[in-house]
Design a protein around this motif. Structure first.
Motif, PDB file in Angstrom:
ATOM      1  N   GLY A 177       0.800  -1.214   0.000  1.00 42.78           N
ATOM      2  CA  GLY A 177       0.000   0.000   0.000  1.00 42.78           C
ATOM      3  C   GLY A 177       0.836   1.268   0.000  1.00 42.78           C
ATOM      4  N   VAL A 178       2.161   1.098  -0.026  1.00 41.60           N
ATOM      5  CA  VAL A 178       3.079   2.235  -0.061  1.00 41.60           C
ATOM      6  C   VAL A 178       3.731   2.273  -1.443  1.00 41.60           C
ATOM      7  CG1 VAL A 178       5.034   3.385   1.030  1.00 41.60           C
ATOM      8  CG2 VAL A 178       3.549   1.889   2.383  1.00 41.60           C
ATOM      9  N   THR A 179       3.726   3.425  -2.077  1.00 36.91           N
ATOM     10  CA  THR A 179       4.318   3.555  -3.402  1.00 36.91           C
ATOM     11  C   THR A 179       5.575   4.417  -3.351  1.00 36.91           C
ATOM     12  OG1 THR A 179       3.033   5.520  -4.006  1.00 36.91           O
ATOM     13  CG2 THR A 179       2.050   3.360  -4.477  1.00 36.91           C
ATOM     14  N   SER A 180       6.429   4.248  -4.347  1.00 38.50           N
ATOM     15  CA  SER A 180       7.659   5.032  -4.466  1.00 38.50           C
ATOM     16  C   SER A 180       7.823   5.456  -5.918  1.00 38.50           C
ATOM     17  CB  SER A 180       8.870   4.201  -4.027  1.00 38.50           C
ATOM     18  OG  SER A 180      10.088   4.870  -4.317  1.00 38.50           O
ATOM     19  N   ASN A 181       7.917   6.760  -6.141  1.00 36.31           N
ATOM     20  CA  ASN A 181       8.031   7.299  -7.488  1.00 36.31           C
ATOM     21  C   ASN A 181       9.030   8.452  -7.537  1.00 36.31           C
ATOM     22  OD1 ASN A 181       5.812   5.864  -9.096  1.00 36.31           O
ATOM     23  ND2 ASN A 181       4.669   6.595  -7.315  1.00 36.31           N
ATOM     24  N   VAL A 182       9.375   8.832  -8.756  1.00 34.57           N
ATOM     25  CA  VAL A 182      10.312   9.935  -8.988  1.00 34.57           C
ATOM     26  C   VAL A 182       9.607  11.038  -9.773  1.00 34.57           C
ATOM     27  CG1 VAL A 182      12.460  10.643 -10.124  1.00 34.57           C
ATOM     28  CG2 VAL A 182      12.305   8.390  -9.041  1.00 34.57           C
ATOM     29  N   VAL A 183       9.811  12.275  -9.370  1.00 35.02           N
ATOM     30  CA  VAL A 183       9.477  13.428 -10.203  1.00 35.02           C
ATOM     31  C   VAL A 183      10.801  14.006 -10.688  1.00 35.02           C
ATOM     32  CG1 VAL A 183       8.549  15.767 -10.257  1.00 35.02           C
ATOM     33  CG2 VAL A 183       7.296  13.951  -9.063  1.00 35.02           C
ATOM     34  N   ALA A 184      10.937  14.119 -12.008  1.00 31.30           N
ATOM     35  CA  ALA A 184      12.210  14.565 -12.605  1.00 31.30           C
ATOM     36  C   ALA A 184      12.022  15.924 -13.272  1.00 31.30           C
ATOM     37  CB  ALA A 184      12.704  13.537 -13.618  1.00 31.30           C
ATOM     38  N   PRO A 185      12.391  16.992 -12.573  1.00 25.39           N
ATOM     39  CA  PRO A 185      12.254  18.325 -13.176  1.00 25.39           C
ATOM     40  C   PRO A 185      13.300  18.572 -14.255  1.00 25.39           C
ATOM     41  CG  PRO A 185      12.419  18.424 -10.755  1.00 25.39           C
ATOM     42  CD  PRO A 185      12.853  17.060 -11.184  1.00 25.39           C
ATOM     43  N   GLY A 186      12.950  19.468 -15.167  1.00 25.99           N
ATOM     44  CA  GLY A 186      13.934  20.015 -16.078  1.00 25.99           C
ATOM     45  C   GLY A 186      14.533  21.266 -15.460  1.00 25.99           C
ATOM     46  N   ALA A 187      14.865  22.240 -16.291  1.00 26.40           N
ATOM     47  CA  ALA A 187      15.391  23.510 -15.790  1.00 26.40           C
ATOM     48  C   ALA A 187      14.216  24.338 -15.267  1.00 26.40           C
ATOM     49  CB  ALA A 187      16.111  24.257 -16.896  1.00 26.40           C
ATOM     50  N   ILE A 188      14.247  24.660 -13.989  1.00 30.18           N
ATOM     51  CA  ILE A 188      13.131  25.327 -13.338  1.00 30.18           C
ATOM     52  C   ILE A 188      13.546  26.727 -12.887  1.00 30.18           C
ATOM     53  CG2 ILE A 188      11.392  25.164 -11.521  1.00 30.18           C
ATOM     54  CD1 ILE A 188      11.285  22.916 -13.624  1.00 30.18           C
ATOM     55  N   LEU A 189      12.646  27.672 -13.052  1.00 31.06           N
ATOM     56  CA  LEU A 189      12.933  29.056 -12.743  1.00 31.06           C
ATOM     57  C   LEU A 189      12.798  29.331 -11.250  1.00 31.06           C
ATOM     58  CD1 LEU A 189      13.687  31.816 -13.819  1.00 31.06           C
ATOM     59  CD2 LEU A 189      11.258  32.279 -14.195  1.00 31.06           C
ATOM     60  N   VAL A 190      13.809  28.940 -10.507  1.00 24.57           N
ATOM     61  CA  VAL A 190      13.923  29.354  -9.110  1.00 24.57           C
ATOM     62  C   VAL A 190      14.880  30.537  -9.067  1.00 24.57           C
ATOM     63  CG1 VAL A 190      13.389  27.078  -8.171  1.00 24.57           C
ATOM     64  CG2 VAL A 190      15.754  27.665  -8.710  1.00 24.57           C
ATOM     65  N   SER A 251       3.598   3.239  -9.285  1.00 27.24           N
ATOM     66  CA  SER A 251       4.739   2.983  -8.417  1.00 27.24           C
ATOM     67  C   SER A 251       5.933   2.562  -9.267  1.00 27.24           C
ATOM     68  CB  SER A 251       4.422   1.886  -7.387  1.00 27.24           C
ATOM     69  OG  SER A 251       5.392   1.869  -6.354  1.00 27.24           O
ATOM     70  N   GLY A 252       7.109   2.999  -8.852  1.00 26.51           N
ATOM     71  CA  GLY A 252       8.313   2.704  -9.607  1.00 26.51           C
ATOM     72  C   GLY A 252       8.417   3.511 -10.890  1.00 26.51           C
ATOM     73  N   ALA A 253       7.668   4.614 -10.967  1.00 26.78           N
ATOM     74  CA  ALA A 253       7.613   5.404 -12.198  1.00 26.78           C
ATOM     75  C   ALA A 253       8.429   6.686 -12.068  1.00 26.78           C
ATOM     76  CB  ALA A 253       6.166   5.760 -12.525  1.00 26.78           C
ATOM     77  N   THR A 254       8.826   7.217 -13.212  1.00 23.45           N
ATOM     78  CA  THR A 254       9.459   8.526 -13.278  1.00 23.45           C
ATOM     79  C   THR A 254       8.551   9.457 -14.059  1.00 23.45           C
ATOM     80  OG1 THR A 254      11.721   7.666 -13.178  1.00 23.45           O
ATOM     81  CG2 THR A 254      11.430   9.862 -14.107  1.00 23.45           C
ATOM     82  N   LEU A 255       8.097  10.506 -13.401  1.00 25.07           N
ATOM     83  CA  LEU A 255       7.255  11.509 -14.051  1.00 25.07           C
ATOM     84  C   LEU A 255       8.149  12.689 -14.415  1.00 25.07           C
ATOM     85  CD1 LEU A 255       4.619  12.734 -14.966  1.00 25.07           C
ATOM     86  CD2 LEU A 255       4.096  13.294 -12.584  1.00 25.07           C
ATOM     87  N   ARG A 256       8.449  12.833 -15.691  1.00 26.75           N
ATOM     88  CA  ARG A 256       9.305  13.920 -16.146  1.00 26.75           C
ATOM     89  C   ARG A 256       8.479  15.189 -16.324  1.00 26.75           C
ATOM     90  NH1 ARG A 256      11.179  10.204 -20.108  1.00 26.75           N
ATOM     91  NH2 ARG A 256      10.368  11.572 -21.729  1.00 26.75           N
ATOM     92  N   VAL A 257       8.929  16.255 -15.712  1.00 29.28           N
ATOM     93  CA  VAL A 257       8.282  17.558 -15.863  1.00 29.28           C
ATOM     94  C   VAL A 257       9.371  18.496 -16.358  1.00 29.28           C
ATOM     95  CG1 VAL A 257       6.838  19.299 -14.753  1.00 29.28           C
ATOM     96  CG2 VAL A 257       6.826  16.954 -13.892  1.00 29.28           C
ATOM     97  N   ASP A 258       9.680  18.370 -17.641  1.00 32.30           N
ATOM     98  CA  ASP A 258      10.867  19.050 -18.178  1.00 32.30           C
ATOM     99  C   ASP A 258      10.627  19.709 -19.527  1.00 32.30           C
ATOM    100  OD1 ASP A 258      10.679  16.904 -19.905  1.00 32.30           O
ATOM    101  OD2 ASP A 258      12.612  16.014 -19.370  1.00 32.30           O
TER     102      ASP A 258
END
Length: 266
Positions: A177-190, A251-258
């Motif tokens: 019931g516990v999931t593990s995932n990745v969010v992969a940012p691109g170049a972000i305007l901080v 779960s086990g996924a990479t969500l690219r936000v780039d």
């Protein structure tokens, strides 16, 4: 859209500024009680106060996750208000170094801060999630994990390690019931990115207005399909979705936000 986060408690590491701050603010706006983490108490208190002022629930935890003692302090403070349901491993740092300038000590320190720090928090907070039968672990990675640059190799390698450990953890948490995932940012305007690009713009002939600088830097440094840099809120939205009960089949996924920086069908 209701992400059904009311009643959940989330710890976002490295959330006293930048991307982490945006994540903390959005998770709180969606109804989660958020524990803001940082090494600077003044900044962590400021983000916490902003959440509370906006009608959300928040507390803060101070500590250096690159040490066992610091991780113990952060986990202890986070758990004072109740169980943690969502762990966002965002804390990390990097330096712009070349292969020639990067020493073995630089590699060791970067790995300690960017990889082992997250492992410490996983080991302290995920076992109770498993016992309760629900939880979310979200690791902030990046496109450099799979398309590394020739510069700051020590940082590229730690991003790859973060991606790898997140998928390994997903396998370990099978049927819990516990999931593990990745969010992969691109170049972000901080703020730090804007300051860097503004600083190097004159020598590269990118113009004087921010609009011109952003367009030119996107074309020359981080080409993507949107023609701009990402915004912290866009990363936060991806994190909030993966933290939600609505994302239980991911779960086990990479969500690219780039913006399409990484050119891959996978």
């Amino acid at each position: 859209m209701d992400l059904k986060l009311s009643g959940k408690r989330a710890l976002v590491t490295g959330s006293s500024s930048g991307l982490g701050e945006a994540m903390a603010l959005l998770l709180a706006a969606e109804g989660a009680e958020v524990v803001v983490h940082g090494r600077n108490e003044t900044r962590a208190k400021s983000v916490t106060a902003a959440i509370i002022e906006a009608g959300g629930k928040a507390g803060y935890a101070i500590g250096d996750l690159a040490t066992d003692a610091g991780a113990d302090a952060v986990a202890g403070a986070a758990l004072e208000g109740g169980p943690i349901d969502v762990l966002v491993n965002n804390a990390g740092s990097y330096e712009h170094l070349s292969w020639a300038d990067t020493s073995p000590e630089d590699w060791r320190e970067t790995y300690e801060v960017n990889v082992i720090s997250g492992v410490r928090m996983i080991q302290r907070l995920v076992p109770p999630m498993r016992e309760r039968g629900w939880g979310r672990v979200i690791t902030i990675g990046g496109g450099l994990a799979i398309q590394p640059m020739n510069t700051h190799p020590q940082y590229n390698a730690t991003l790859a390690a973060r991606h790898n450990l997140a998928v390994s953890l997903a396998r370990e948490l099978k049927d819990t019931g516990v999931t593990s995932n990745v969010v992969a940012p691109g170049a972000i305007l901080v703020e730090a990115v804007k300051n860097l690009l503004t600083q190097i713009a004159p020598e590269r002939g990118w113009g004087e207005s921010w609009e011109d600088i952003e367009r030119a830097s996107t074309e020359q440094l981080v080409p993507n399909d949107t023609g701009r840099l990402g915004r912290p809120e866009e990363i936060a939205s991806a994190v909030a979705f993966l933290a939600s009960p609505l994302a239980g089949y991911i779960s086990g996924a990479t969500l690219r936000v780039d913006g399409g920086t990484v050119r891959s069908a996978q």
